[in-house]
Design a protein around this motif. Structure first.
Motif, PDB file in Angstrom:
ATOM      1  N   THR A 137      84.311  31.141  53.418  1.00  0.00           N
ATOM      2  CA  THR A 137      83.487  32.271  53.983  1.00  0.00           C
ATOM      3  C   THR A 137      82.011  31.934  53.944  1.00  0.00           C
ATOM      4  O   THR A 137      81.589  31.024  53.161  1.00  0.00           O
ATOM      5  CB  THR A 137      83.809  33.456  53.098  1.00  0.00           C
ATOM      6  OG1 THR A 137      83.095  33.362  51.832  1.00  0.00           O
ATOM      7  CG2 THR A 137      85.223  33.714  52.926  1.00  0.00           C
ATOM      8  N   PRO A 138      81.217  32.822  54.524  1.00  0.00           N
ATOM      9  CA  PRO A 138      79.843  32.725  54.430  1.00  0.00           C
ATOM     10  C   PRO A 138      79.265  32.696  53.062  1.00  0.00           C
ATOM     11  O   PRO A 138      78.103  32.408  52.709  1.00  0.00           O
ATOM     12  CB  PRO A 138      79.051  33.663  55.498  1.00  0.00           C
ATOM     13  CG  PRO A 138      80.306  34.078  56.448  1.00  0.00           C
ATOM     14  CD  PRO A 138      81.585  33.798  55.629  1.00  0.00           C
ATOM     15  N   GLY A 139      79.961  33.329  52.219  1.00  0.00           N
ATOM     16  CA  GLY A 139      79.687  33.470  50.862  1.00  0.00           C
ATOM     17  C   GLY A 139      80.294  32.112  49.826  1.00  0.00           C
ATOM     18  O   GLY A 139      79.943  32.282  48.767  1.00  0.00           O
ATOM     19  N   THR A 140      80.732  31.504  50.380  1.00  0.00           N
ATOM     20  CA  THR A 140      81.261  30.224  49.648  1.00  0.00           C
ATOM     21  C   THR A 140      80.115  29.003  49.354  1.00  0.00           C
ATOM     22  O   THR A 140      79.432  28.800  50.501  1.00  0.00           O
ATOM     23  CB  THR A 140      82.500  29.232  50.332  1.00  0.00           C
ATOM     24  OG1 THR A 140      83.536  30.410  50.592  1.00  0.00           O
ATOM     25  CG2 THR A 140      82.919  28.327  49.527  1.00  0.00           C
ATOM     26  N   THR A 141      79.704  28.858  48.088  1.00  0.00           N
ATOM     27  CA  THR A 141      78.795  28.095  48.006  1.00  0.00           C
ATOM     28  C   THR A 141      79.293  26.568  47.594  1.00  0.00           C
ATOM     29  O   THR A 141      78.573  25.714  47.989  1.00  0.00           O
ATOM     30  CB  THR A 141      78.120  28.540  46.541  1.00  0.00           C
ATOM     31  OG1 THR A 141      77.593  29.947  46.634  1.00  0.00           O
ATOM     32  CG2 THR A 141      76.812  27.762  46.138  1.00  0.00           C
ATOM     33  N   ILE A 142      80.306  26.505  47.023  1.00  0.00           N
ATOM     34  CA  ILE A 142      80.611  25.054  46.632  1.00  0.00           C
ATOM     35  C   ILE A 142      82.049  24.728  46.771  1.00  0.00           C
ATOM     36  O   ILE A 142      82.905  25.728  46.495  1.00  0.00           O
ATOM     37  CB  ILE A 142      80.009  24.578  45.345  1.00  0.00           C
ATOM     38  CG1 ILE A 142      80.463  23.091  44.988  1.00  0.00           C
ATOM     39  CG2 ILE A 142      80.728  25.506  44.203  1.00  0.00           C
ATOM     40  CD1 ILE A 142      79.668  22.450  43.801  1.00  0.00           C
TER      41      ILE A 142
END
Length: 382
Positions: A137-142
């Motif tokens: 998702t757009p909120g996935t960082t790593i």
């Protein structure tokens, strides 16, 4: 003795010991000191950085940060990247067969409010790229995917995973502890943002590891202090171990192609012979696997019993699961993830080759395995 547990610990290459030994004796300075002994130690660290960077085709040596262990590198990668980039989002995705030094930092972040998801694998241990793409998702960082699994030897489609991860604007961390020096790695072509390497797994001393950080990736320190290693890993550098890792990386780069062919021939012969044993099965991918790695499961007996019998009666050292979790009686999370039942996962044996192994070892291992399995099954309640 036939040593077949190079996935847990690799003997220090005598050439590495000869090269790095002077940093324990004559050249014992602190790399932060400005006098001659200190400058010599600083030069040794920087030359090691060059060697490690060259092994993985990093952009510059400055992308390499030295740590004390692969566990520390994985923590710096997972925790440091997630914490530094939390404004982007709090999503973390890791493959379900990651090493515990990746899984546990991710679970710890989950307790702090991060959203943790697990990417499944197929029965060979290959990550599900469709699942990865669907759940980014757009909120996935790593995202963390190992280059190759140390328990089943499967090599992952890292380059394809990187393309998916970058399309969604996330960072890809790759634990290459098992793969470093065994197979070619090019962090630029593979699209890797952060990469973990272990000095001991390259044939260097314990006490040094590295984290590659692609230029532009922001990481927060997890060990604040005196500001060594660009402020990301404070603490006086272990010059002996770091210099040894650099020399081991240089040797690995020079000899990798020949060692891959030599170890693969031994591995294939070993697999062929062991699979002649009744109710024995290969675990991991039959083709896309590390050239030095053979892993099996045996029905109706315990892997720990096989390990102890081979060691006690034949002088052969093997593993059953990852060394970091071998003291628990729980079945391997990796073997459960590829679809094995609990009783099947308990009968696992891992054989990992190194420079000390030769084709002459194969008939010795074959005979020992057949006698061991026959004996254990004769007394097994199963």
């Amino acid at each position: 003795m036939v040593y077949l547990d190079h996935a847990s610990s690799v003997p220090v290459d005598p050439r590495v010991l000869a090269f790095a030994g002077r940093y324990l004796k004559e050249e014992y300075g602190n790399p932060s000191s400005l006098y001659a002994l200190g400058l010599s130690a600083k030069q040794a660290v920087e030359e090691a950085r060059v060697g490690v960077a060259a092994l993985v085709h990093a952009e510059t040596p400055s992308t390499i940060v030295f740590t004390g262990s692969a566990t520390e590198s994985n923590n710096l990668a997972i925790r440091g990247t997630a914490l530094r980039n939390r404004k982007k989002g709090k999503g973390i995705l890791v493959s379900v067969i990651e090493h515990v030094s990746v899984l546990n930092p991710a679970k710890d972040l989950q307790k702090q409010g991060f959203d943790l998801g697990f990417v499944p694998v197929d029965h060979y241990g290959v990550v599900d790229l469709g699942f990865l793409e669907e759940h980014l998702t757009p909120g996935t960082t790593i995202v963390s995917v190992n280059y190759a699994n140390d328990e089943i030897g499967t090599v992952e489609p890292v380059r394809e995973a990187a393309a998916i991860v970058h399309e969604k604007g996330a960072f890809l961390h790759v634990n290459a502890t098992a793969a470093g020096g065994r197979i070619p790695i090019d962090v630029q072509k593979d699209g890797i943002d952060l990469l973990t390497l272990s000095g001991n797994d390259l044939g260097g001393p314990r006490g040094a590891a590295a984290l590659y950080i692609r230029p532009g990736v922001k990481v927060q320190t997890v060990i604040p202090g005196g500001g060594q290693e660009k402020g990301l890993r404070s603490g006086t550098e272990n010059v002996f171990a770091v210099a040894g890792m650099g020399e081991a990386a240089r040797i690995a780069a020079l000899e990798m192609e020949g060692e891959m062919a030599r170890e693969k021939a031994i591995r294939d012969s070993l697999i062929e012979e062991v699979l002649t044993i009744e109710d024995s099965y290969l675990t991991g991918h039959p083709d896309f696997r590390l050239p030095n790695h053979a892993s099996f499961r045996f029905s109706r007996i315990e892997g720990e019993s096989i390990l102890l019998n081979l060691d006690t009666f034949f002088g052969i050292q093997v593993a059953t699961g990852s060394a970091c979790t071998s003291r628990t009686l729980e079945p391997s999370h990796v073997l459960l993830a590829i679809g094995l039942a609990h009783e099947e996962a308990h009968g696992s044996v891992v054989m990992s080759l190194g420079r000390s192994n030769a084709m002459d070892d194969v008939p010795l291992v074959r005979r020992a395995m057949k006698e061991t399995v026959t004996r254990l099954r004769s007394i097994s309640p199963l």
